[in-house]
Design an enzyme around this catalytic site. Structure first.
Site, mmCIF file in Angstrom:
data_model
loop_
_atom_site.group_PDB
_atom_site.id
_atom_site.type_symbol
_atom_site.label_atom_id
_atom_site.label_comp_id
_atom_site.label_asym_id
_atom_site.label_seq_id
_atom_site.Cartn_x
_atom_site.Cartn_y
_atom_site.Cartn_z
ATOM 1 N N CYS A 25 -2.897 12.445 3.265
ATOM 2 C CA CYS A 25 -1.622 12.529 2.536
ATOM 3 C C CYS A 25 -0.478 11.966 3.387
ATOM 4 O O CYS A 25 -0.254 12.417 4.509
ATOM 5 C CB CYS A 25 -1.330 13.977 2.157
ATOM 6 S SG CYS A 25 0.228 14.151 1.288
ATOM 7 N N HIS B 151 -9.818 5.859 2.370
ATOM 8 C CA HIS B 151 -8.873 5.007 1.635
ATOM 9 C C HIS B 151 -8.473 3.905 2.622
ATOM 10 O O HIS B 151 -7.938 4.200 3.694
ATOM 11 C CB HIS B 151 -7.673 5.846 1.171
ATOM 12 C CG HIS B 151 -6.569 5.027 0.565
ATOM 13 N ND1 HIS B 151 -5.310 5.518 0.327
ATOM 14 C CD2 HIS B 151 -6.552 3.745 0.126
ATOM 15 C CE1 HIS B 151 -4.553 4.573 -0.209
ATOM 16 N NE2 HIS B 151 -5.282 3.485 -0.340
HETATM 17 C C1 LIG Z 1 -0.185 9.256 -8.647
HETATM 18 C C2 LIG Z 1 -1.078 9.408 -7.470
HETATM 19 C C3 LIG Z 1 -1.356 10.674 -6.994
HETATM 20 C C4 LIG Z 1 -2.198 10.832 -5.913
HETATM 21 N N1 LIG Z 1 -2.522 12.094 -5.488
HETATM 22 C C5 LIG Z 1 -3.437 12.264 -4.514
HETATM 23 C C6 LIG Z 1 -3.873 13.563 -4.139
HETATM 24 O O1 LIG Z 1 -3.448 14.594 -4.669
HETATM 25 N N2 LIG Z 1 -4.795 13.650 -3.140
HETATM 26 C C7 LIG Z 1 -5.301 12.551 -2.510
HETATM 27 O O2 LIG Z 1 -6.145 12.680 -1.634
HETATM 28 N N3 LIG Z 1 -4.916 11.309 -2.872
HETATM 29 C C8 LIG Z 1 -4.006 11.149 -3.857
HETATM 30 N N4 LIG Z 1 -3.641 9.890 -4.231
HETATM 31 C C9 LIG Z 1 -4.264 8.718 -3.563
HETATM 32 C C10 LIG Z 1 -5.511 8.271 -4.321
HETATM 33 O O3 LIG Z 1 -6.459 9.301 -4.424
HETATM 34 C C11 LIG Z 1 -6.166 7.048 -3.674
HETATM 35 O O4 LIG Z 1 -6.593 7.374 -2.394
HETATM 36 C C12 LIG Z 1 -5.235 5.853 -3.580
HETATM 37 O O5 LIG Z 1 -4.457 5.692 -4.734
HETATM 38 C C13 LIG Z 1 -6.015 4.552 -3.351
HETATM 39 O O6 LIG Z 1 -6.920 4.345 -4.389
HETATM 40 P P1 LIG Z 1 -6.652 3.265 -5.564
HETATM 41 O O7 LIG Z 1 -6.349 1.970 -4.897
HETATM 42 O O8 LIG Z 1 -7.927 3.268 -6.361
HETATM 43 O O9 LIG Z 1 -5.466 3.758 -6.308
HETATM 44 C C14 LIG Z 1 -2.772 9.702 -5.289
HETATM 45 C C15 LIG Z 1 -2.494 8.425 -5.776
HETATM 46 C C16 LIG Z 1 -1.669 8.268 -6.868
HETATM 47 C C17 LIG Z 1 -1.403 6.893 -7.391
#
Ligand SMILES: Cc1cc2nc3c(=O)[nH]c(=O)nc-3n(C[C@H](O)[C@H](O)[C@H](O)COP(=O)(O)O)c2cc1C
Length: 685
Positions: free
Chosen positions: A423, A492
């Site tokens: 986070c 990530h």
């Molecule tokens: C709106 C939003 C909320 C998110 N909330 C969390 C969360 O609560 N916990 C977490 O580990 N990652 C959270 N993330 C990160 C995502 O889980 C992910 O790691 C990140 O968006 C990269 O993946 P993507 O490129 O597929 O979006 C959040 C991302 C977005 C866009």
């Protein structure tokens, strides 16, 4: 219900961020699709392009039409009401605040509080003031019993005659589990909860022992403010709209989280003092720190680098323990990422219907769970369709995390518990949690050791590549993460500092995956937006157990279907609307079919629509599949609804919500929390 898409299109608001135009090349020729792709501009077929609309600056905050007319300034974000103000308003008996018991049973005598009830018991006055029913059927009509909202249901007219509720079916959301038991909540409130497993584990790890508390308890129960060390901005779906600060009263503890007393609970009075501070805005000065200071507060210290060498030492008991751990197989499973605010239970249900295999709750803060905060516990709810389900927690210290996992293991039904160590949010990092742990491998070790040693349930962790840009860390820790007791790690592919500014570094994810011990499953995460993207990572690195999908699922939840069916789905606007209808149905079931539930559903629908507008239909593109980092030009859809769905104006999202949930109330405003259109914003992971 409301106006048709065609009516609405006439009133469509225009996007504020000037979309990229597709200018001609210097020699006057049109840019080829390949040239556009090279510039990360979505190559929309020329016949669908429209002139960039004039700006009306209505994307970030929109107000209802009625309000917009009444007020000269079209974009005025209403000031948030303080908690106290809201409480006072709730207490005021208005005819519209009908007692839920009376609403359910339509019988005034059913309320045990009688005259002392803080809600109105005047059924006739309620009927006279209640807004008209919404179109559609009560979401509970096909359920096991009568609608739990009774008279207050906004679909009351569709209730069967005589189907009145009673207190025995008070909360008939029987397809949802993990509801916090009231007695446990009281114990948590009173700081009387026992954590025998966590405490034994902490003791065996040498993380707990007699000593002096750093907390100076005063006679009246106040605690030394210096000991307040945790706070967080809650933006989650069940505790939205508030900046909530929680505190964790640290016990005597050294820098790496070794506890010297087991006295840990915060005192209510202090909590309320802090909360008031937050509400009054003082928190901005007191608790959160500027990014520059924050980075100083989480440095990669020399000490910790030295300590790294000692990290590989694992004790024998841990190895025995790892053999006893229950296993969970993520291999090849489609994993919907934890998503604060938007990854709420109704959204996860939508994704389950569309093919997601694994779902995870929104990030919940350990300290808030340990304080028995109902809004935080609501983040642990699980729907019966979520057959492989985990919850995600975030904490800074081994004691807090170990006790939280013990509590969850005891009170909830989950398949795994994920610890968020990625986070990036300042207020979380500042308190030593989230991605701050990436700079503190000793503490990371203790947190994972303590959590995984406390419960048999698999403990997984979610990390970023590192904290600072250019200083990736996970490759040097990946072996240890497995040895410390984690069953799986999701990487990530970005650093904390990087946020979303560049594409995820998959080569680095592959590198880490290949270094991981066999017992540790590695999942990759970042930018997956099509089945071909998914296939590529699987074939480039077969050692990956699976991949996690976040924004891809928000923008097009049917990505799970696409991956399962190995196709690019040229989904039509009507089919997309059907998915939104499902969401609304699930939302009303979850948040309620009374006015409050309808408006909560609308709020989270709008948050979601702030992502769905980024989808560009397959049939409109010269090059497929769409990539997540492409900026769309302004374009027309193949029908009015498709055009409306492409709008990135909050006022247009409100219009879509009105097609599904009726008119917004007077004075309605909306500003998306995550501002998804800013392509480089930080999110929780
Ligand atoms: C709106 C939003 C909320 C998110 N909330 C969390 C969360 O609560 N916990 C977490 O580990 N990652 C959270 N993330 C990160 C995502 O889980 C992910 O790691 C990140 O968006 C990269 O993946 P993507 O490129 O597929 O979006 C959040 C991302 C977005 C866009």
């Amino acid at each position: 219900m409301a106006e048709s898409a065609a009516d609405l299109i006439e009133h469509m608001n225009l996007v504020i961020d000037q979309p990229p135009s597709q200018p001609l090349n210097p020699n006057g020729t049109h840019r080829t699709p390949e040239e556009l792709v090279a510039k990360a501009i979505a190559p929309v077929k020329r016949e669908f392009l429209r002139p960039p609309p004039s700006r009306t600056n209505q994307r970030d905050t929109a107000v209802s039409d009625a309000d917009a007319k009444a007020s000269k300034s079209s974009v005025v974000a209403k000031e948030k009401k303080s908690k106290r103000q809201l409480k006072r308003e709730r207490r005021q008996k208005s005819a519209l605040h009908l007692c839920p018991e009376v609403a359910k049973s339509e019988d005034v005598s059913s309320c045990a509080y009688g005259d002392k009830c803080r809600f109105s018991h005047d059924i006739e006055a309620f009927k006279a003031e209640k807004p008209a029913d919404l179109e559609g059927k009560c979401p509970f009509t096909n359920g096991d019993g009568p609608c739990p909202y009774g008279l207050a249901c906004r679909f009351y007219g569709t209730h069967e005659d005589g189907a009145k509720g009673n207190s025995s079916n008070a909360l008939k959301k029987n397809s949802e589990i993990n509801v916090l038991n009231k007695d446990v909540q009281k114990l948590l409130w009173k700081n009387k909860m026992k954590f025998p497993k966590a405490d034994a584990k902490l003791k065996s790890l040498g993380l707990m022992g007699p000593g002096n508390s750093r907390v100076k308890k005063q006679d009246d129960g106040e605690v030394d403010q210096n000991s307040v060390n945790d706070s967080h901005a809650t933006v989650a779906s069940d505790s939205a709209d508030k900046l909530e600060c929680s505190l964790e009263v640290r016990t005597g503890e050294n820098a790496d989280g070794i506890i010297t007393t087991n006295e840990i609970r915060p005192l209510k009075r202090v909590k309320s003092i802090i909360e008031e501070k937050c509400c009054s805005g003082e928190e901005a000065n007191g608790l959160s720190v500027p990014e520059k200071d924050l980075e100083n507060s989480c440095p990669e210290t020399e000490l910790e680098v030295m300590i790294d060498d000692a990290l590989t030492e694992t004790d024998g008991s841990l190895k025995i323990h790892l053999r006893e751990k229950k296993l969970i197989d993520f291999r090849g499973k489609l994993y919907l990422a934890p998503l604060t605010t938007v990854g709420n239970l109704p959204f996860r249900r939508v994704c389950k219907v569309l093919g997601a295999d694994v779902t995870c709750g929104e990030m919940a803060m350990c300290t808030n769970l340990l304080q028995g905060q109902a809004s935080e516990w609501a983040l642990l709810r699980r729907h019966s369709s979520e057959d492989l389900f985990g919850v995600q927690i975030c904490g800074a210290y081994p004691d807090t995390v170990a006790r939280t996992v013990e509590l969850i293991d005891q009170e909830c039904n989950v398949d795994f518990i994920d610890i968020n160590m990625g986070c990036p949010i300042d207020i979380v990092v500042d308190k030593g949690a989230g991605s701050c742990l990436l700079t503190k491998p000793m503490r990371m070790k203790r947190v994972i050791n303590a959590a995984s040693g406390t419960v048999e349930k698999p403990i997984t962790v979610k990390v970023r590549t590192g904290y600072f840009e250019g200083k990736n860390r996970i490759d040097s820790l990946i072996e240890d993460i497995g040895n410390w007791g984690a069953s799986a790690v999701t990487i990530h592919g970005r650093s904390r500092q990087q946020r979303y500014s560049k594409l995820a570094d998959w080569d680095y994810i592959y590198h880490c995956t290949r270094k991981a011990p066999e017992s540790l499953q590695v999942l990759g995460n970042g930018d997956i937006f099509s089945y071909t993207g998914w296939n590529k990572h699987k074939s480039d690195c077969p050692e990956l157990s699976s991949c996690m999908i976040a924004r891809g699922a928000l923008i097009k939840p049917w990505i799970f279907t696409e991956i399962k069916e190995q196709r690019h789905w040229d989904i039509r606007s009507g089919e997309r609307l059907d998915i939104l209808k499902d969401y609304v149905h699930f939302g009303l079931e979850h948040w309620g079919s009374d006015t409050k539930g309808v408006e909560t559903t609308r709020h989270f629908l709008l948050e979601w629509l702030s992502y769905t507008c980024r989808y560009i239909p397959v049939g409109l593109l010269d090059v497929i599949p769409q990539q997540i980092n492409w900026r769309p030009p302004s374009y027309y859809g193949r029908d009015d609804l498709e055009t409306l769905m492409a709008s990135d104006s909050a006022a247009d999202w409100i219009r879509i919500s009105e097609m599904l949930l009726g008119k917004v109330p007077d004075g309605f405003t909306f500003a998306p929390k995550h501002k998804s259109n800013a392509y480089d914003r930080a999110e929780n992971g």
